[in-house]
Scaffold this active site. Structure first.
Site, PDB file in Angstrom:
ATOM      1  NE  ARG A   1      -2.059  -7.634  -3.562  1.00  0.00           N
ATOM      2  CZ  ARG A   1      -2.801  -8.160  -2.621  1.00  0.00           C
ATOM      3  NH1 ARG A   1      -2.301  -8.318  -1.415  1.00  0.00           N
ATOM      4  NH2 ARG A   1      -4.036  -8.543  -2.861  1.00  0.00           N
TER       5      ARG A   1
ATOM      6  CB  SER B   1      -3.823  -6.519   5.312  1.00  0.00           C
ATOM      7  OG  SER B   1      -3.515  -5.278   4.737  1.00  0.00           O
TER       8      SER B   1
ATOM      9  CG  HIS C   1      -1.909  -0.992   1.411  1.00  0.00           C
ATOM     10  ND1 HIS C   1      -2.013  -1.783   2.530  1.00  0.00           N
ATOM     11  CD2 HIS C   1      -2.929  -1.376   0.601  1.00  0.00           C
ATOM     12  CE1 HIS C   1      -3.028  -2.607   2.403  1.00  0.00           C
ATOM     13  NE2 HIS C   1      -3.609  -2.389   1.231  1.00  0.00           N
TER      14      HIS C   1
ATOM     15  CE  LYS D   1     -24.111  -2.316  18.412  1.00  0.00           C
ATOM     16  NZ  LYS D   1     -25.424  -2.583  18.912  1.00  0.00           N
TER      17      LYS D   1
END
Ligand code: PNS
Length: 167
Positions: free
Chosen positions: A95, A133, A20, A44
């Protein structure tokens, strides 16, 4: 006359990786203003490791050396956020070919919903093509320090703290 382009780099950034960062620093040379827009999950139960506040803090630390970068949270549809902030370019990193199909679909859907917005793809450097990530989180969950080669220091520190707290 062409107005200065406001570009938005949207994502989950859970947390931001060197891939990133590479895309962002390339974008900073092309656009006068780049906003890192972090998706705020309305549900939530979030699938993210970091809360929205934690992700914003990591992003602010990781980008403090880049003067034309802003960091914000957004909720709802990206195209609505683009309209509200008068931004006209969506930045996404590529990527590998495997990213392309998903990105193409989203780019076309966003174009259909807001034809004034253009999606611009920037290729991450090859050395980051395997970094994501989710993989970084997995490696960090085993206590490995190898992630310091894959993410900026702000992300690495936050990952070490998070997994130490979870133990
Ligand atoms: O880092 P990610 O998880 O690949 O980012 C995906 C993101 C946040 C860019 C995408 O899910 C998004 O734009 N979500 C906001 C909701 C939206 O506009 N969805 C329509 C796309 S079809």
């Amino acid at each position: 006359m062409i107005q200065p382009i406001k570009a938005v780099f949207p994502g989950s950034f859970d947390p931001i990786t060197n891939g990133h960062m590479d895309v962002l620093s390339r974008a900073c040379k092309l656009f006068p203003e780049v906003t890192l827009a972090v998706l705020q999950n309305p549900r939530k139960v979030s699938k993210h490791l970091f809360t929205i506040e934690e992700r914003l803090e990591i992003l602010r630390k990781a980008t403090e050396h880049l003067p034309n970068v802003r960091v914000e949270a957004f909720g709802g549809l990206l195209v609505d956020y683009m309209r509200e902030t008068k931004a006209t370019v969506i930045l996404r990193g590529l990527r590998a070919v495997s990213d392309y199909e998903y990105e193409l679909q989203i780019a076309h859907l966003n174009r259909q919903m807001n034809p004034d917005v253009e999606t611009v793809f920037i290729m991450a450097a090859t050395r980051w093509s395997y970094v994501s990530s989710s993989m970084v989180k997995e490696i960090a969950s085993y206590g490995s320090k190898e992630i310091t080669k894959m993410v900026p220091p702000a992300s690495a520190e936050a990952l070490f703290r998070k997994f130490a707290d979870l133990q």
